[in-house]
Design an enzyme around this catalytic site. Sequence first.
Site, PDB file in Angstrom:
ATOM      1  N   ARG A 127       1.991  -0.898   6.155  1.00 50.18           N
ATOM      2  CA  ARG A 127       2.883  -0.568   7.249  1.00 50.18           C
ATOM      3  C   ARG A 127       3.436   0.832   7.019  1.00 50.18           C
ATOM      4  O   ARG A 127       4.093   1.074   6.004  1.00 50.18           O
ATOM      5  CB  ARG A 127       4.009  -1.608   7.244  1.00 50.18           C
TER       6      ARG A 127
ATOM      7  N   THR B 199       6.776   4.820  11.251  1.00 52.64           N
ATOM      8  CA  THR B 199       6.435   4.303  12.586  1.00 52.64           C
ATOM      9  C   THR B 199       6.429   2.779  12.624  1.00 52.64           C
ATOM     10  O   THR B 199       6.440   2.183  13.694  1.00 52.64           O
ATOM     11  CB  THR B 199       5.042   4.786  12.999  1.00 52.64           C
TER      12      THR B 199
ATOM     13  N   ASP C  35      10.930  -6.378  -0.314  1.00 51.49           N
ATOM     14  CA  ASP C  35       9.530  -6.031  -0.070  1.00 51.49           C
ATOM     15  C   ASP C  35       8.645  -6.979  -0.886  1.00 51.49           C
ATOM     16  O   ASP C  35       8.642  -6.941  -2.112  1.00 51.49           O
ATOM     17  CB  ASP C  35       9.284  -4.576  -0.472  1.00 51.49           C
TER      18      ASP C  35
ATOM     19  N   ASP D 247       6.099  -5.368  -3.380  1.00 55.02           N
ATOM     20  CA  ASP D 247       6.755  -4.758  -4.546  1.00 55.02           C
ATOM     21  C   ASP D 247       7.297  -5.818  -5.495  1.00 55.02           C
ATOM     22  O   ASP D 247       7.189  -5.694  -6.717  1.00 55.02           O
ATOM     23  CB  ASP D 247       7.899  -3.842  -4.080  1.00 55.02           C
TER      24      ASP D 247
HETATM   25  C1  PRP Z   1       4.334  -6.029   4.341  1.00 59.81           C
HETATM   26  C2  PRP Z   1       3.967  -7.483   4.535  1.00 59.81           C
HETATM   27  C3  PRP Z   1       3.275  -7.459   5.872  1.00 59.81           C
HETATM   28  C4  PRP Z   1       4.040  -6.404   6.608  1.00 59.81           C
HETATM   29  C5  PRP Z   1       4.996  -7.078   7.528  1.00 59.81           C
HETATM   30  O1  PRP Z   1       3.237  -5.330   3.904  1.00 59.81           O
HETATM   31  O2  PRP Z   1       3.189  -7.998   3.497  1.00 59.81           O
HETATM   32  O3  PRP Z   1       1.906  -7.142   5.792  1.00 59.81           O
HETATM   33  O4  PRP Z   1       4.749  -5.626   5.642  1.00 59.81           O
HETATM   34  O5  PRP Z   1       5.646  -6.157   8.332  1.00 59.81           O
HETATM   35  P1  PRP Z   1       5.418  -6.077   9.899  1.00 59.81           P
HETATM   36  O6  PRP Z   1       5.471  -7.479  10.430  1.00 59.81           O
HETATM   37  O7  PRP Z   1       6.575  -5.234  10.368  1.00 59.81           O
HETATM   38  O8  PRP Z   1       4.100  -5.416  10.184  1.00 59.81           O
HETATM   39  P2  PRP Z   1       3.296  -3.779   3.480  1.00 59.81           P
HETATM   40  O9  PRP Z   1       2.946  -2.913   4.633  1.00 59.81           O
HETATM   41  O10 PRP Z   1       4.594  -3.496   2.806  1.00 59.81           O
HETATM   42  O11 PRP Z   1       2.085  -3.641   2.493  1.00 59.81           O
HETATM   43  P3  PRP Z   1       1.842  -4.291   1.041  1.00 59.81           P
HETATM   44  O12 PRP Z   1       1.557  -5.757   1.260  1.00 59.81           O
HETATM   45  O13 PRP Z   1       0.639  -3.553   0.586  1.00 59.81           O
HETATM   46  O14 PRP Z   1       3.054  -4.059   0.200  1.00 59.81           O
HETATM   47  N1  URA Z   2       7.597  -6.337   4.618  1.00 56.26           N
HETATM   48  C1  URA Z   2       8.216  -6.893   3.558  1.00 56.26           C
HETATM   49  O1  URA Z   2       7.620  -7.001   2.481  1.00 56.26           O
HETATM   50  N2  URA Z   2       9.473  -7.315   3.698  1.00 56.26           N
HETATM   51  C2  URA Z   2      10.140  -7.227   4.856  1.00 56.26           C
HETATM   52  O2  URA Z   2      11.299  -7.663   4.927  1.00 56.26           O
HETATM   53  C3  URA Z   2       9.488  -6.640   5.947  1.00 56.26           C
HETATM   54  C4  URA Z   2       8.214  -6.210   5.796  1.00 56.26           C
END
Ligand code: PRP
Ligand code: URA
Length: 209
Positions: free
Chosen positions: A104, A108, A200, A203
């Site tokens: 994400r 944006t 997150d 993380d």
């Molecule tokens: C997080 C989560 C989802 C997304 C959710 O991933 O695991 O994929 O954010 O957010 P949204 O509903 O607003 O799209 P992230 O982009 O942080 O990637 P990661 O899993 O690689 O940490």
């Molecule tokens: N992605 C995450 O990992 N946590 C949130 O709260 C939103 C998006």
Amino acid sequence: MTGATVIDHPLVQHKLTHMRMKDTSTQGFRRLLREISVLLTYEVTRDLPITAMEIETPLEPMAAPVIEGKKLVFASVLRAGNGLLEGMLELVPAARVAHIGLYRDPKTLQPVEYYFKAPEDLGERLVIVVDPMLATANSAIAAVQRLKDRGATNIRFLCLLAAPEGIAKFNEAHPDVPIFTAAIDARLNEKGYIMPGLGDAGDRMYGTK
Ligand code: PRP
Ligand code: URA
């Protein structure tokens, strides 16, 4: 189909509370996520169609129940989806796996795809898309659209936490795809994080922050 199914089993809720706690270690978070994923998989597969198979017990033949149709596909939205995938595969070891690499964009909040690999015959299988977080739903909507473009027609979305805004947006984009979640939280904050949430997920799972 509207809304989401909340999996409110006490064991799920108890483990989720420990995952939310800020002092839970990376190791503890991963362990809890694997444990919870087994319980969530049990619920999301509860109504799978059953057929009868002729078998022989040591005593006599019988028509015994087995899951009908081709093996399931678990589609993990990277990277956090992999934390759920591990436990799901323990419960359904024969499942096929798709990987959808999305992150994400922090400004944006739009998903950026960097990887996609899925079984070829998606149209003949139930596809369960997994990602712990449904926040704005931009990532989930894009992941499901990618699978539909590749032929998937029977899809479910499984997450751990969902925001009401994300559920509404996802339902609008994919009304044919039911959502299963362990909890629906209060809201999104100005950075698109689920509140109160758990932070997150990626993380916390991998100790990257
Ligand atoms: C997080 C989560 C989802 C997304 C959710 O991933 O695991 O994929 O954010 O957010 P949204 O509903 O607003 O799209 P992230 O982009 O942080 O990637 P990661 O899993 O690689 O940490
Ligand atoms: N992605 C995450 O990992 N946590 C949130 O709260 C939103 C998006």
